[in-house]
Design a protein around this motif. Structure first.
Motif, PDB file in Angstrom:
ATOM      1  N   THR A 262      -7.309  12.864 -14.845  1.00 56.78           N
ATOM      2  CA  THR A 262      -7.680  11.564 -14.296  1.00 56.78           C
ATOM      3  C   THR A 262      -7.439  11.584 -12.797  1.00 56.78           C
ATOM      4  OG1 THR A 262      -6.956  10.499 -16.340  1.00 56.78           O
ATOM      5  CG2 THR A 262      -7.239   9.073 -14.433  1.00 56.78           C
ATOM      6  N   GLY A 263      -8.362  11.029 -12.022  1.00 54.96           N
ATOM      7  CA  GLY A 263      -8.156  11.042 -10.577  1.00 54.96           C
ATOM      8  C   GLY A 263      -9.291  10.416  -9.811  1.00 54.96           C
ATOM      9  N   ARG A 264      -9.320  10.720  -8.520  1.00 54.67           N
ATOM     10  CA  ARG A 264     -10.379  10.211  -7.656  1.00 54.67           C
ATOM     11  C   ARG A 264     -10.624  11.201  -6.521  1.00 54.67           C
ATOM     12  NH1 ARG A 264     -12.995   5.551  -7.362  1.00 54.67           N
ATOM     13  NH2 ARG A 264     -14.163   5.131  -5.444  1.00 54.67           N
ATOM     14  N   HIS A 265     -11.892  11.511  -6.292  1.00 53.51           N
ATOM     15  CA  HIS A 265     -12.272  12.384  -5.187  1.00 53.51           C
ATOM     16  C   HIS A 265     -12.148  11.630  -3.867  1.00 53.51           C
ATOM     17  CE1 HIS A 265     -13.679  15.709  -7.694  1.00 53.51           C
ATOM     18  NE2 HIS A 265     -14.164  14.792  -8.508  1.00 53.51           N
ATOM     19  N   VAL A 266     -11.755  12.330  -2.834  1.00 55.57           N
ATOM     20  CA  VAL A 266     -11.549  11.750  -1.511  1.00 55.57           C
ATOM     21  C   VAL A 266     -12.557  12.362  -0.560  1.00 55.57           C
ATOM     22  CG1 VAL A 266      -9.910  11.446   0.387  1.00 55.57           C
ATOM     23  CG2 VAL A 266      -9.104  11.410  -1.991  1.00 55.57           C
ATOM     24  N   ASP A 267     -13.545  11.547  -0.128  1.00 55.84           N
ATOM     25  CA  ASP A 267     -14.547  12.056   0.798  1.00 55.84           C
ATOM     26  C   ASP A 267     -14.086  11.857   2.238  1.00 55.84           C
ATOM     27  OD1 ASP A 267     -14.953   9.375   1.419  1.00 55.84           O
ATOM     28  OD2 ASP A 267     -16.823   9.211   0.280  1.00 55.84           O
ATOM     29  N   ALA A 268     -14.947  12.171   3.199  1.00 52.98           N
ATOM     30  CA  ALA A 268     -14.551  12.130   4.607  1.00 52.98           C
ATOM     31  C   ALA A 268     -14.171  10.716   5.044  1.00 52.98           C
ATOM     32  CB  ALA A 268     -15.686  12.667   5.478  1.00 52.98           C
ATOM     33  N   ASP A 269     -14.903   9.711   4.574  1.00 48.87           N
ATOM     34  CA  ASP A 269     -14.570   8.337   4.945  1.00 48.87           C
ATOM     35  C   ASP A 269     -13.220   7.929   4.381  1.00 48.87           C
ATOM     36  OD1 ASP A 269     -15.247   5.494   5.835  1.00 48.87           O
ATOM     37  OD2 ASP A 269     -15.039   5.202   3.665  1.00 48.87           O
ATOM     38  N   GLU A 270     -12.963   8.270   3.115  1.00 45.63           N
ATOM     39  CA  GLU A 270     -11.675   7.912   2.513  1.00 45.63           C
ATOM     40  C   GLU A 270     -10.527   8.649   3.204  1.00 45.63           C
ATOM     41  OE1 GLU A 270     -11.523   5.462   0.832  1.00 45.63           O
ATOM     42  OE2 GLU A 270     -13.042   5.306  -0.744  1.00 45.63           O
ATOM     43  N   ALA A 271     -10.761   9.885   3.609  1.00 44.20           N
ATOM     44  CA  ALA A 271      -9.718  10.629   4.314  1.00 44.20           C
ATOM     45  C   ALA A 271      -9.368   9.950   5.635  1.00 44.20           C
ATOM     46  CB  ALA A 271     -10.176  12.064   4.565  1.00 44.20           C
ATOM     47  N   ARG A 272     -10.369   9.432   6.334  1.00 42.50           N
ATOM     48  CA  ARG A 272     -10.100   8.697   7.577  1.00 42.50           C
ATOM     49  C   ARG A 272      -9.296   7.426   7.294  1.00 42.50           C
ATOM     50  NH1 ARG A 272     -14.757  11.548   8.744  1.00 42.50           N
ATOM     51  NH2 ARG A 272     -15.118  12.034  10.966  1.00 42.50           N
ATOM     52  N   ARG A 273      -9.679   6.716   6.243  1.00 43.07           N
ATOM     53  CA  ARG A 273      -8.958   5.493   5.894  1.00 43.07           C
ATOM     54  C   ARG A 273      -7.504   5.804   5.531  1.00 43.07           C
ATOM     55  NH1 ARG A 273     -12.379   1.126   5.122  1.00 43.07           N
ATOM     56  NH2 ARG A 273     -14.594   1.687   5.165  1.00 43.07           N
TER      57      ARG A 273
ATOM     58  N   PRO B 109     -15.154  -0.193   0.319  1.00 39.68           N
ATOM     59  CA  PRO B 109     -15.836  -0.985  -0.707  1.00 39.68           C
ATOM     60  C   PRO B 109     -15.813  -0.308  -2.078  1.00 39.68           C
ATOM     61  CG  PRO B 109     -17.100  -1.020   1.316  1.00 39.68           C
ATOM     62  CD  PRO B 109     -16.002  -0.027   1.530  1.00 39.68           C
ATOM     63  N   ALA B 110     -15.953   1.019  -2.097  1.00 39.69           N
ATOM     64  CA  ALA B 110     -15.973   1.734  -3.373  1.00 39.69           C
ATOM     65  C   ALA B 110     -14.621   1.645  -4.081  1.00 39.69           C
ATOM     66  CB  ALA B 110     -16.352   3.197  -3.151  1.00 39.69           C
ATOM     67  N   VAL B 111     -13.538   1.796  -3.323  1.00 38.66           N
ATOM     68  CA  VAL B 111     -12.201   1.694  -3.915  1.00 38.66           C
ATOM     69  C   VAL B 111     -11.936   0.263  -4.364  1.00 38.66           C
ATOM     70  CG1 VAL B 111      -9.732   1.755  -3.357  1.00 38.66           C
ATOM     71  CG2 VAL B 111     -11.191   3.701  -2.788  1.00 38.66           C
ATOM     72  N   ARG B 112     -12.345  -0.713  -3.575  1.00 41.81           N
ATOM     73  CA  ARG B 112     -12.178  -2.113  -3.972  1.00 41.81           C
ATOM     74  C   ARG B 112     -12.885  -2.379  -5.300  1.00 41.81           C
ATOM     75  NH1 ARG B 112     -10.717  -5.893  -0.129  1.00 41.81           N
ATOM     76  NH2 ARG B 112     -10.338  -5.071   1.952  1.00 41.81           N
ATOM     77  N   ALA B 113     -14.101  -1.866  -5.413  1.00 40.48           N
ATOM     78  CA  ALA B 113     -14.876  -2.100  -6.635  1.00 40.48           C
ATOM     79  C   ALA B 113     -14.224  -1.431  -7.833  1.00 40.48           C
ATOM     80  CB  ALA B 113     -16.299  -1.588  -6.450  1.00 40.48           C
ATOM     81  N   ALA B 114     -13.729  -0.211  -7.644  1.00 43.61           N
ATOM     82  CA  ALA B 114     -13.080   0.499  -8.748  1.00 43.61           C
ATOM     83  C   ALA B 114     -11.804  -0.203  -9.174  1.00 43.61           C
ATOM     84  CB  ALA B 114     -12.787   1.941  -8.336  1.00 43.61           C
TER      85      ALA B 114
ATOM     86  N   VAL C  12       0.845  -1.189   0.000  1.00 45.30           N
ATOM     87  CA  VAL C  12       0.000   0.000   0.000  1.00 45.30           C
ATOM     88  C   VAL C  12       0.885   1.246   0.000  1.00 45.30           C
ATOM     89  CG1 VAL C  12      -1.949   1.145   1.118  1.00 45.30           C
ATOM     90  CG2 VAL C  12      -1.686  -1.330   1.323  1.00 45.30           C
ATOM     91  N   TYR C  13       1.451   1.551  -1.169  1.00 45.71           N
ATOM     92  CA  TYR C  13       2.307   2.735  -1.255  1.00 45.71           C
ATOM     93  C   TYR C  13       1.509   3.992  -1.572  1.00 45.71           C
ATOM     94  CZ  TYR C  13       2.075   1.959  -6.316  1.00 45.71           C
ATOM     95  OH  TYR C  13       1.635   1.790  -7.610  1.00 45.71           O
ATOM     96  N   ALA C  14       0.244   3.843  -1.932  1.00 46.26           N
ATOM     97  CA  ALA C  14      -0.620   5.003  -2.146  1.00 46.26           C
ATOM     98  C   ALA C  14      -2.058   4.538  -2.003  1.00 46.26           C
ATOM     99  CB  ALA C  14      -0.400   5.612  -3.528  1.00 46.26           C
ATOM    100  N   TYR C  15      -2.883   5.370  -1.406  1.00 44.20           N
ATOM    101  CA  TYR C  15      -4.301   5.044  -1.275  1.00 44.20           C
ATOM    102  C   TYR C  15      -5.113   6.307  -1.543  1.00 44.20           C
ATOM    103  CZ  TYR C  15      -8.805   3.605   0.429  1.00 44.20           C
ATOM    104  OH  TYR C  15     -10.150   3.315   0.485  1.00 44.20           O
ATOM    105  N   PRO C  16      -6.128   6.207  -2.398  1.00 41.19           N
ATOM    106  CA  PRO C  16      -6.471   5.077  -3.262  1.00 41.19           C
ATOM    107  C   PRO C  16      -5.432   4.865  -4.364  1.00 41.19           C
ATOM    108  CG  PRO C  16      -8.347   6.567  -3.002  1.00 41.19           C
ATOM    109  CD  PRO C  16      -7.136   7.289  -2.481  1.00 41.19           C
ATOM    110  N   HIS C  17      -5.302   3.610  -4.782  1.00 36.24           N
ATOM    111  CA  HIS C  17      -4.356   3.265  -5.831  1.00 36.24           C
ATOM    112  C   HIS C  17      -4.821   3.835  -7.169  1.00 36.24           C
ATOM    113  CE1 HIS C  17      -2.170   0.644  -8.726  1.00 36.24           C
ATOM    114  NE2 HIS C  17      -1.226   0.710  -7.815  1.00 36.24           N
ATOM    115  N   LYS C  18      -3.864   4.010  -8.084  1.00 39.88           N
ATOM    116  CA  LYS C  18      -4.198   4.580  -9.388  1.00 39.88           C
ATOM    117  C   LYS C  18      -5.217   3.753 -10.173  1.00 39.88           C
ATOM    118  CE  LYS C  18      -0.740   7.524 -11.528  1.00 39.88           C
ATOM    119  NZ  LYS C  18       0.314   7.518 -12.556  1.00 39.88           N
ATOM    120  N   THR C  19      -5.311   2.451  -9.899  1.00 38.98           N
ATOM    121  CA  THR C  19      -6.314   1.636 -10.597  1.00 38.98           C
ATOM    122  C   THR C  19      -7.728   1.992 -10.174  1.00 38.98           C
ATOM    123  OG1 THR C  19      -5.990  -0.124  -8.965  1.00 38.98           O
ATOM    124  CG2 THR C  19      -4.786  -0.310 -11.050  1.00 38.98           C
ATOM    125  N   ALA C  20      -7.864   2.825  -9.136  1.00 42.51           N
ATOM    126  CA  ALA C  20      -9.183   3.330  -8.744  1.00 42.51           C
ATOM    127  C   ALA C  20      -9.465   4.700  -9.350  1.00 42.51           C
ATOM    128  CB  ALA C  20      -9.298   3.415  -7.215  1.00 42.51           C
TER     129      ALA C  20
END
Length: 447
Positions: free
Chosen positions: A352-363, A435-440, A14-22
């Motif tokens: 290209t990217g991914r928005h980070v909401d409050a839950d993702e920021a906590r993770r 779950p959202a990042v896993r699915a992406a 886990v060198y970056a979260y969310p990973h680029k594949t998301a």
């Protein structure tokens, strides 16, 4: 619901979260000026990505290509200069300060000495980073760590040079599809020490085919002979579309057992030789200088909010959005993305990217803190989010505790992994993905 049974230990680094594949194409392509308008810019990190290598190792899934024909490095630096100009304009004229910088890849030292001078000029004259006044980390390979290149880096303020050795045993290097000779590695290490760059890091890999406890000890002792300020011990992974992946190498329980055994051997050997464990991978000599107060050289520094990434493989982070360019592992796709980058004129928007909401920021915060050996102060988490990790992630933390991955002896107010938890970082980290990042990530079309 996830099982409480311990998963296989090597799931994902886990060198970056969310990973680029998301990441996905961003709607409306937001302007960088708008993205950064209200963000603090007084302690930014700067990362410049060079996507070239002289060879591609069999385990590598980094965004990089072999060689640079037809003056491609010059055209790439031209594009990097255009991007830097656009990004610096978007950041505005006031309150911008860079607290740390890094050149990564690929292999930044694939560039010749003159091109490295130009790379430093882009960081300083275009972006305004004072490389002589902040920590500057640079990645290199033994074949490219030549005295003329190292002289440029030392003169421009490099404080840390990371050398990807992987193994001092020639047969293991060949097994990892990394053709090199120990004699050449030793020559490169001597050149780094002669350049007097303050911090030398050596990367080693365990789990290579044919590697034994004795040959692992050989590599560990060969590295220790240079008294590097830092050592990274990486487990070998076999990933799709890589050299090892194409020949059908697969993970199995026996390999997991071998890697865990070699990890513990390496950890204990370094601890016995005066090194402190910083994370599962990173070990620092007890008397070595730290790179910065915010640990910019550590495993998860690339997740720091307030990151400006330049180059077609670099990520940029605001607290609310992570963005980059397209991602690929296959060589033909990588070449196409690099070619497209070199012809791009308008770098004023995030593509290209991914928005980070409050839950993702906590993770993210929990991941990048808990996976460090020193652990996470609960008060710091509470100050940032107004909640406690046990309230936000009760099932995950209960599961980690049941497996013995949490340190029961940690001082009050500190959430810290046990030695066994650190050993299983590559299994623990992915269990905190949303779950959202896993699915992406699962829906990403590998290319």
């Amino acid at each position: 619901m996830m099982s409480t049974t311990a998963p296989r230990p090597y799931q994902s680094y886990v060198y970056a979260y969310p990973h680029k594949t998301a990441y996905r194409e961003l709607e409306n392509r937001p302007s960088l000026r708008d993205l950064w308008a209200d963000e603090p810019k007084n302690a930014l990190s700067l990362y410049l990505h060079i996507p070239f290598c002289e060879v591609r190792c069999g385990f590598c899934n980094l965004f990089t290509r072999i060689g640079a024909p037809d003056e491609l490095t010059g055209r790439y630096l031209d594009a990097l200069d255009r991007q830097a100009t656009a990004v610096r304009d978007a950041l505005g004229d006031t309150g911008v300060h860079f607290a740390a910088a890094a050149f990564g890849g690929g292999t930044p030292t694939f560039l010749n000495a003159g091109e490295l001078e130009r790379l430093c000029d882009i960081a300083e004259k275009r972006m305004g980073a004072d490389l002589a006044a902040v920590p500057l980390s640079v990645e290199a390979s033994p074949a490219t760590a030549t005295p003329d290149r190292l002289a440029v880096l030392a003169d421009r303020g490099t404080t840390r040079l990371s050398l990807g050795v992987q193994s001092f045993v020639d047969s293991e290097a060949r097994a990892a599809v990394r053709p090199q000779r120990r004699a050449d590695v030793e020559t490169a290490l001597a050149a780094v020490r002669d350049a007097r760059i303050p911090v030398l890091n050596i990367d080693l890999i365990y789990g290579i085919e044919g590697q034994t406890a004795d040959t692992w000890r050989t590599s560990l002792d060969a590295a220790l002979a240079w008294r590097p300020e830092e050592l990274y011990l990486y487990p070998l992974y076999v990933r799709p579309l890589t050299g090892l992946g194409r020949i059908g190498a697969e993970a199995d329980a026996a390999w997991d057992t071998q890697r865990l055994r070699l990890y513990r051997q390496g950890r204990d050997h370094l601890l016995a030789h005066g090194y402190e464990q910083v994370s599962m991978r990173m070990f620092r000599r007890a008397d070595a200088p730290k790179q910065a107060a915010d640990e910019t050289a550590d495993d998860y520094a690339c997740q720091t909010d307030g990151m400006i990434g330049l180059g077609c493989g670099a990520r940029s982070y605001t607290p609310a959005l992570h963005y980059s360019f397209d991602y690929a592992v296959g060589m033909s796709e990588i070449r196409k993305i690099i070619d497209d980058y070199t012809t791009t004129e308008d770098f004023s928007r995030a593509e290209t990217g991914r928005h980070v909401d409050a839950d993702e920021a906590r993770r993210r915060h929990l991941l990048q803190s808990l996976l460090q050996a020193e652990g996470m102060r609960l008060a710091e988490y509470g100050e940032r989010f107004g909640t406690a990790p046990a309230d936000d992630f009760p099932a995950e933390l209960d599961r980690f505790a049941a497996r013995g991955w949490l340190d029961d002896s940690a001082p009050k107010g500190l959430l810290r992994l046990s030695p066994e938890g650190l050993a299983h970082s590559d299994a623990l980290g992915p269990e905190l993905f949303s779950p959202a990042v896993r699915a992406a990530m699962a829906a990403y079309e590998l290319k």
